[in-house]
Design an enzyme around this catalytic site. Structure first.
Site, PDB file in Angstrom:
ATOM      1  N   TYR A   5      -2.697   0.407  10.198  1.00 47.72           N
ATOM      2  CA  TYR A   5      -2.812  -0.292   8.910  1.00 47.72           C
ATOM      3  C   TYR A   5      -1.497  -0.195   8.137  1.00 47.72           C
ATOM      4  O   TYR A   5      -0.969  -1.199   7.635  1.00 47.72           O
ATOM      5  CB  TYR A   5      -3.953   0.300   8.092  1.00 47.72           C
ATOM      6  CG  TYR A   5      -3.958  -0.133   6.644  1.00 47.72           C
ATOM      7  CD1 TYR A   5      -4.377  -1.409   6.279  1.00 47.72           C
ATOM      8  CD2 TYR A   5      -3.550   0.741   5.637  1.00 47.72           C
ATOM      9  CE1 TYR A   5      -4.375  -1.816   4.946  1.00 47.72           C
ATOM     10  CE2 TYR A   5      -3.550   0.348   4.304  1.00 47.72           C
ATOM     11  CZ  TYR A   5      -3.964  -0.932   3.958  1.00 47.72           C
ATOM     12  OH  TYR A   5      -3.966  -1.321   2.638  1.00 47.72           O
ATOM     13  N   GLU A  41       0.150   3.732   1.579  1.00 44.84           N
ATOM     14  CA  GLU A  41       0.107   4.248   2.940  1.00 44.84           C
ATOM     15  C   GLU A  41       1.394   3.955   3.708  1.00 44.84           C
ATOM     16  O   GLU A  41       1.690   4.609   4.711  1.00 44.84           O
ATOM     17  CB  GLU A  41      -1.089   3.661   3.694  1.00 44.84           C
ATOM     18  CG  GLU A  41      -2.445   4.160   3.229  1.00 44.84           C
ATOM     19  CD  GLU A  41      -2.723   5.610   3.661  1.00 44.84           C
ATOM     20  OE1 GLU A  41      -2.185   6.027   4.704  1.00 44.84           O
ATOM     21  OE2 GLU A  41      -3.472   6.297   2.945  1.00 44.84           O
ATOM     22  N   SER A  45       0.834  -1.203   0.000  1.00 43.57           N
ATOM     23  CA  SER A  45       0.000   0.000   0.000  1.00 43.57           C
ATOM     24  C   SER A  45       0.866   1.249   0.000  1.00 43.57           C
ATOM     25  O   SER A  45       1.921   1.289   0.651  1.00 43.57           O
ATOM     26  CB  SER A  45      -0.914   0.014   1.219  1.00 43.57           C
ATOM     27  OG  SER A  45      -1.555   1.269   1.360  1.00 43.57           O
TER      28      SER A  45
END
Length: 367
Positions: free
Chosen positions: A179, A158, A156
Site C-alpha cells: 500500500y 505510510e 499517506s
C-alpha cells in the site's frame, strides 16, 4: 436509495444567485474521507459528483444521508456515477461529461495489512489508478482547453514507513507495505504531471485520520466497536496485534478541509497534514476502554496473525507548512476523537442488542 446512479445532469447548474456553481469530482466518495469532503463541499455551495464502483450490494451507507434522487434536479447537488480507477475510459468519459473545476482522487485499497494479501490489486488501484486519472485530466485539458482544473491526490503517512519522526514534506520516503509503495508511486506521478504538463496538482500527505465512519477493520474502529459491544454484553474479547505501534491520529472531518484549502492556493504544492501528536495503540485502548469504565487488559488478547511482515513503528507529522501556508490546524484532539468514536459505537451496539434479543440477529463475534 435509488438503484440508478449514472444519470448525467448538466454540471453548469446555476446557484441561488444565478452564478455557476463550482463543480467537484470525487473518486472514493463512498469512503470515510469522501463522505466528509462531500458534506464540506456541499456546505461551500459546490455541485459534487462521485464515482462509485458497481457492487452487488450498495456500498453508499456513508453518503445515504445526503443523497437526493437526481430526478429532483433542483435539490440534488450530489450525483453518483458508475466508474472505476482501473477503467481509464470511464474516467475520461465522466471528466468530459461533468466538466469539473476540482478533482479529488481519494479512491484506494487503503488497508495496509490487506495490501500484503492482494498486492497486485493494491498497486493497480492506488498507483496505476492515480496515473490513469492524471492522464485523463491531462488529455481532457488538452482537448478542451480547460486549464483551470485543479487536482488533489490523497497521499499517506505510510509512505514514510521506517523513516524516524517527525516527518515533513522533505522527509525521505521508506515505505514498508505494498500500500505504502503504491502511494509513493501515486505521489510521484502527481509531481511529474505537475512538472511535465503544468497541471495544478497537489499531494496531501495525510497522517492517520479517524472518525465514527472509519471502516471496522481498521484498528481504531475495531477497538471502539469492541468497546461498545463489550460494554453492552455482545462480546467479551478483542484480538489485536502490535500495541506499541505509534500513530499521529486526527479527525477526518478536520482533514478534508485541508484538502480543499490546497486547491484554493495560487500555486500547487504538497503538504503534510497532521496533529503533531503521536499515541500508541495501547494509549488508544486506555482512553477508549477507560471512557466506559472498563480495563482493556481484561479483554484484549494478542494474536500474532495481526502482526505485519514489516512494521511501521512510529509516525508523527510535522504540519508546520500546512499551518503557515494554508492556515489549517486540527480542531479535534486525540481524547475527544476517541470518545466521539466510542459514543457512536456504544449507541450502535445498543441497537444491535435490540435485534439480538429479538432473535433477528446473531451476536456473531465470539468469545
Amino acid at each position: 436509495m435509488a438503484s440508478n446512479r449514472s444519470e448525467s445532469i448538466p454540471a453548469d447548474a446555476a446557484d441561488s444567485n444565478g452564478g455557476r456553481r463550482k463543480v467537484a469530482l470525487i473518486t472514493g466518495i463512498t469512503g470515510q474521507d469522501g463522505s466528509y469532503l462531500t458534506e464540506f463541499l456541499l456546505d461551500k455551495g459546490y455541485e459534487v459528483h462521485g464515482l462509485i464502483r458497481r457492487s452487488s450490494n450498495f456500498n453508499t451507507q456513508r453518503v445515504n444521508h445526503i443523497y437526493i434522487d437526481p430526478h429532483n434536479v433542483h435539490k440534488a447537488r450530489m450525483k453518483l456515477h458508475y466508474a472505476d480507477v482501473t477503467d481509464a475510459s470511464s474516467l475520461r468519459r465522466w471528466l468530459d461529461t461533468i466538466l469539473p473545476d476540482e478533482v479529488y482522487n481519494l479512491a484506494a485499497q487503503s488497508h495496509v495489512a490487506v495490501s500484503f494479501e492482494i498486492p497486485d490489486y493494491t498497486a493497480d488501484v492506488v498507483a496505476t489508478g492515480a496515473l490513469r486519472l492524471l492522464e485523463a485530466v491531462r488529455s481532457h485539458i488538452s482537448a478542451t482547453g480547460r486549464s483551470h482544473i485543479r487536482y488533489y491526490q490523497a497521499g499517506s503517512s505510510e509512505m514514510f514507513g521506517s523513516t524516524p519522526p517527525p516527518q515533513s514534506e522533505t522527509t525521505p520516503f521508506h515505505p514498508r507495505s505494498p500500500y505504502a509503495v503504491s502511494k509513493c508511486a501515486a505521489h510521484w506521478y502527481t509531481v511529474n504531471y505537475r512538472e511535465a504538463y503544468g497541471i495544478f496538482a497537489c499531494n496531501g500527505i495525510l497522517f492517520n485520520h479517524e472518525s465514527p465512519r472509519r471502516g471496522e477493520n481498521f484498528v481504531t474502529r475495531k477497538i471502539t466497536r469492541a468497546v461498545g459491544r463489550i460494554k453492552i454484553g455482545l462480546q467479551s474479547k478483542l484480538f489485536l496485534g502490535n500495541l506499541q505501534a505509534s500513530r499521529d491520529w486526527g479527525f477526518a472531518g478536520d482533514y478534508v478541509e485541508a484538502m480543499w484549502m490546497m486547491l484554493q492556493q495560487e500555486r500547487p504544492d504538497d503538504y503534510v497534514v497532521a496533529t503533531e501528536e503521536s499515541h500508541t495503540v495501547e494509549e488508544f485502548l486506555e482512553v477508549a476502554f477507560g471512557y466506559v469504565g472498563l480495563n482493556w487488559k481484561d479483554h484484549v488478547v494478542i494474536d500474532k496473525r495481526y502482526f505485519r511482515p514489516t512494521e511501521v513503528d512510529n509516525l508523527k507529522g510535522d504540519s508546520s507548512k500546512a499551518r503557515k501556508v494554508l492556515g489549517w490546524k486540527p480542531r479535534v484532539g486525540f481524547e475527544q476523537l476517541v470518545k466521539m468514536m466510542v459514543d457512536e459505537d456504544v449507541e450502535l451496539a445498543k441497537r444491535e442488542k435490540v435485534l439480538v434479543d429479538a432473535g433477528y440477529m446473531d451476536a456473531q463475534q465470539q468469545p
